[in-house]
Write an enzyme that holds these catalytic residues in place. Structure first.
Site, PDB file in Angstrom:
ATOM      1  N   ILE A 147       0.851  -1.199   0.000  1.00 14.50           N
ATOM      2  CA  ILE A 147       0.000   0.000   0.000  1.00 14.50           C
ATOM      3  C   ILE A 147       0.882   1.243   0.000  1.00 14.50           C
ATOM      4  O   ILE A 147       0.522   2.272  -0.555  1.00 14.50           O
ATOM      5  CB  ILE A 147      -0.916   0.004   1.252  1.00 14.50           C
ATOM      6  N   GLY A 148       2.044   1.132   0.651  1.00 18.23           N
ATOM      7  CA  GLY A 148       2.951   2.277   0.708  1.00 18.23           C
ATOM      8  C   GLY A 148       2.590   3.271   1.803  1.00 18.23           C
ATOM      9  O   GLY A 148       2.903   4.449   1.721  1.00 18.23           O
ATOM     10  N   LEU A 149       1.919   2.746   2.841  1.00 21.25           N
ATOM     11  CA  LEU A 149       1.616   3.564   4.026  1.00 21.25           C
ATOM     12  C   LEU A 149       0.854   4.839   3.708  1.00 21.25           C
ATOM     13  O   LEU A 149       1.173   5.916   4.229  1.00 21.25           O
ATOM     14  CB  LEU A 149       2.906   3.893   4.784  1.00 21.25           C
ATOM     15  N   CYS A 191       7.380  -2.069   8.971  1.00 17.26           N
ATOM     16  CA  CYS A 191       6.756  -2.031   7.661  1.00 17.26           C
ATOM     17  C   CYS A 191       7.823  -2.166   6.581  1.00 17.26           C
ATOM     18  O   CYS A 191       8.849  -1.497   6.625  1.00 17.26           O
ATOM     19  CB  CYS A 191       5.993  -0.744   7.455  1.00 17.26           C
ATOM     20  N   LYS A 226       5.889  -3.083  17.111  1.00 16.50           N
ATOM     21  CA  LYS A 226       5.476  -4.084  16.130  1.00 16.50           C
ATOM     22  C   LYS A 226       6.688  -4.530  15.315  1.00 16.50           C
ATOM     23  O   LYS A 226       7.390  -3.707  14.717  1.00 16.50           O
ATOM     24  CB  LYS A 226       4.401  -3.518  15.216  1.00 16.50           C
ATOM     25  N   ILE A 231       3.245 -10.538  14.281  1.00 18.62           N
ATOM     26  CA  ILE A 231       4.243  -9.909  13.422  1.00 18.62           C
ATOM     27  C   ILE A 231       3.578  -9.009  12.387  1.00 18.62           C
ATOM     28  O   ILE A 231       2.384  -9.115  12.140  1.00 18.62           O
ATOM     29  CB  ILE A 231       5.064 -11.011  12.651  1.00 18.62           C
ATOM     30  N   ASN A 232       4.387  -8.176  11.762  1.00 17.76           N
ATOM     31  CA  ASN A 232       3.950  -7.484  10.557  1.00 17.76           C
ATOM     32  C   ASN A 232       4.081  -8.487   9.408  1.00 17.76           C
ATOM     33  O   ASN A 232       4.447  -9.641   9.622  1.00 17.76           O
ATOM     34  CB  ASN A 232       4.807  -6.238  10.310  1.00 17.76           C
ATOM     35  N   GLY A 286      -6.041  -9.285  10.756  1.00 22.69           N
ATOM     36  CA  GLY A 286      -5.939  -8.332   9.649  1.00 22.69           C
ATOM     37  C   GLY A 286      -6.651  -8.846   8.414  1.00 22.69           C
ATOM     38  O   GLY A 286      -7.834  -8.576   8.192  1.00 22.69           O
TER      39      GLY A 286
HETATM   40  C1  LIG Z   1      -3.593  -4.152   3.304  1.00 21.86           C
HETATM   41  C2  LIG Z   1      -2.735  -4.199   4.536  1.00 21.86           C
HETATM   42  C3  LIG Z   1      -2.266  -3.009   5.091  1.00 21.86           C
HETATM   43  C4  LIG Z   1      -1.477  -3.025   6.232  1.00 21.86           C
HETATM   44  N1  LIG Z   1      -1.052  -1.847   6.782  1.00 21.86           N
HETATM   45  C5  LIG Z   1      -0.357  -1.865   7.951  1.00 21.86           C
HETATM   46  C6  LIG Z   1       0.027  -0.649   8.577  1.00 21.86           C
HETATM   47  O1  LIG Z   1      -0.266   0.454   8.118  1.00 21.86           O
HETATM   48  N2  LIG Z   1       0.737  -0.738   9.730  1.00 21.86           N
HETATM   49  C7  LIG Z   1       1.084  -1.937  10.314  1.00 21.86           C
HETATM   50  O2  LIG Z   1       1.703  -1.945  11.374  1.00 21.86           O
HETATM   51  N3  LIG Z   1       0.719  -3.095   9.736  1.00 21.86           N
HETATM   52  C8  LIG Z   1       0.017  -3.089   8.571  1.00 21.86           C
HETATM   53  N4  LIG Z   1      -0.363  -4.270   8.011  1.00 21.86           N
HETATM   54  C9  LIG Z   1       0.031  -5.554   8.645  1.00 21.86           C
HETATM   55  C10 LIG Z   1      -1.090  -6.138   9.504  1.00 21.86           C
HETATM   56  O3  LIG Z   1      -1.411  -5.282  10.568  1.00 21.86           O
HETATM   57  C11 LIG Z   1      -0.697  -7.515  10.052  1.00 21.86           C
HETATM   58  O4  LIG Z   1       0.431  -7.396  10.872  1.00 21.86           O
HETATM   59  C12 LIG Z   1      -0.382  -8.516   8.941  1.00 21.86           C
HETATM   60  O5  LIG Z   1      -1.276  -8.358   7.855  1.00 21.86           O
HETATM   61  C13 LIG Z   1      -0.466  -9.961   9.422  1.00 21.86           C
HETATM   62  O6  LIG Z   1      -1.746 -10.264   9.924  1.00 21.86           O
HETATM   63  P1  LIG Z   1      -2.898 -10.988   9.036  1.00 21.86           P
HETATM   64  O7  LIG Z   1      -2.307 -12.243   8.488  1.00 21.86           O
HETATM   65  O8  LIG Z   1      -4.002 -11.229  10.019  1.00 21.86           O
HETATM   66  O9  LIG Z   1      -3.282 -10.027   7.974  1.00 21.86           O
HETATM   67  C14 LIG Z   1      -1.143  -4.271   6.847  1.00 21.86           C
HETATM   68  C15 LIG Z   1      -1.609  -5.468   6.269  1.00 21.86           C
HETATM   69  C16 LIG Z   1      -2.394  -5.453   5.132  1.00 21.86           C
HETATM   70  C17 LIG Z   1      -2.881  -6.749   4.549  1.00 21.86           C
END
Ligand SMILES: Cc1cc2nc3c(=O)[nH]c(=O)nc-3n(C[C@H](O)[C@H](O)[C@H](O)COP(=O)(O)O)c2cc1C
Length: 302
Positions: free
Chosen positions: A71-73, A129, A164, A190-191, A266
C-alpha cells in the site's frame, strides 16, 4: 463471552481479538464499526508525521494461501489522524490502539508525542513495515535500531506502547527484548513478511511496487514461531499481540498457546464475514470442550 477476557498493559479487553493495523481501520468510523462487530480492541492504520499518498496500483493481490500488499503507508498524516483517534476513543467503547510510523528515529518521537494528544489507550509503533527502510532496511531489522526507536517513543509519551516487529530477521526474540529494555510495554508480532508474486504472461511482478508484504493463512506458522520465540525471550510479564494468519477460533487458540495474550486479525477481516464474533465463539467452544476456564490456562506442554 465468558472466559475470553484478557489484559494488555492496563487495558482490559472483553475478548482477545484485536483489529490489526491497516485493514479497514483508516478512520474513526471504521474503527468503531470493528468494535461493534465484536473486536476486543481496535488498531488504526499507521500514521506518519506528514501525509503520504502511497504506491500506485496494483497495491494488493489476494490468493487462497495469502494476501500480498504494498500500500505504501498511505495515510492523512498525524495532524488529521489526531481527530480520528479522538473520535474513535469517544465512540468505540473498546480500547483504541493508535499505530504510528516514521522514517527517522527522531520522527518516531515526534509522531508519538502528537498522537498522544488524542489519548489513545495504547500506541503501536510500526518499526516493521517493509516500506520504511533506514539505509535500505527496516528499523526492526536489528536490535540496536529497534531499541533506538523504542527509546525515542518512551521519551516522547506516557502512553503505554507496543513495538510491532518484522518476521524477516534471524532472531526476533533478541530484538523484542532490546525493545523492552528500551521501554516498550508490549510487543506486536508480526507485521507482514516480504514477498512477491509474478505474472508469467506479463513477465512482470504483479504489484506495481514489485515486492509487498505477505499476510493471511501462509503467515500463520511464521507468526506462531515468532510469538513463541518472543515469549521465551521476554518472559511471562510482557503482553504480546500475536498477529499473522488468524481467521478462526482454533488459529487464535494456537496463537495464545504459543505465548500471545491477544490476537491481531488483519487479512481475515476482509476474507471472513463477522470474523471477530466467529473467532470468539469458536474459541469458547474449544475451551468448553476441553475444560479451560481462562485464556491463561492455554499453554503448550513442554
Ligand atoms: C492491506 C494491509 C495493510 C497493512 N497496513 C499496515 C500498517 O499500516 N501498519 C502496520 O503496522 N501493519 C500493517 N499491516 C500488517 C497487519 O497489521 C498484520 O500485521 C499482517 O497483515 C499480518 O496479519 P494478518 O495475516 O491477520 O493479515 C497491513 C496489512 C495489510 C494486509
Amino acid at each position: 463471552m465468558m472466559g475470553l477476557e484478557t489484559q494488555l498493559c492496563k487495558m482490559k479487553l472483553r475478548n482477545p481479538t484485536v483489529l490489526a493495523s491497516g485493514i479497514r481501520g483508516n478512520n474513526a468510523h471504521l474503527l468503531i464499526r470493528a468494535a461493534k462487530e465484536g473486536a476486543g480492541a481496535v488498531t488504526s492504520k499507521s500514521c506518519s508525521l506528514a501525509p503520504r499518498e502511497g504506491h500506485n496500483n496494483p497495491t494488493m493481490i489476494n490468493t487462497p494461501e495469502a494476501m500480498l500488499n504494498a500500500i505504501g503507508l498511505s495515510n492523512p498524516g498525524v495532524e488529521e489522524e489526531i481527530g480520528e483517534i479522538r473520535a474513535a476513543v469517544m465512540g468505540a467503547k473498546v480500547p483504541v490502539i493508535a499505530s504510528i510510523v516514521a522514517f527517522s528515529i527522531e520522527d518516531f518521537g515526534k509522531v508519538a508525542e502528537r498522537i498522544s494528544e488524542a489519548a489513545p489507550h495504547m500506541i503501536e509503533v510500526d518499526a516493521a513495515c517493509p516500506n520504511t527502510h533506514r539505509e535500505g532496511r527496516m528499523f526492526s531489522a536489528c536490535a540496536q535500531d529497534a531499541a533506538a526507536v523504542a527509546k525515542a517513543v518512551e521519551e516522547a509519551t506516557n502512553i503505554p506502547f507496543s513495538m510491532k516487529l518484522s518476521p524477516d530477521v534471524p532472531n526476533i526474540g533478541e530484538i523484542a527484548q532490546a525493545c523492552v529494555d528500551a521501554g516498550a510495554d508490549a510487543i506486536t508480532a508480526i507485521n507482514t513478511m516480504g514477498g512477491m508474486y509474478v505474472d508469467a504472461y506479463a513477465r512482470r511482478a504483479v504489484l506495481h511496487n514489485w515486492f509487498g508484504g505477505v499476510s493471511g493463512p501462509a503467515l500463520k506458522p511464521v507468526a506462531l514461531k515468532a510469538v513463541y520465540n518472543i515469549r521465551k525471550a521476554v518472559g511471562p510479564k510482557i503482553p504480546i499481540i500475536g498477529t499473522g494468519g488468524i481467521s478462526t477460533g482454533m488459529d487464535a487458540i494456537e496463537m495464545i498457546m504459543a505465548g500471545a495474550n491477544a490476537v491481531g486479525i488483519g487479512s481475515a477481516v476482509v476474507l471472513r464475514k463477522n470474523v471477530f464474533k466467529g473467532v470468539c465463539s469458536e474459541m469458547s467452544a474449544f475451551m468448553k470442550e476441553k475444560g479451560y476456564k481462562r485464556l491463561y490456562e492455554l499453554k503448550l506442554e513442554e
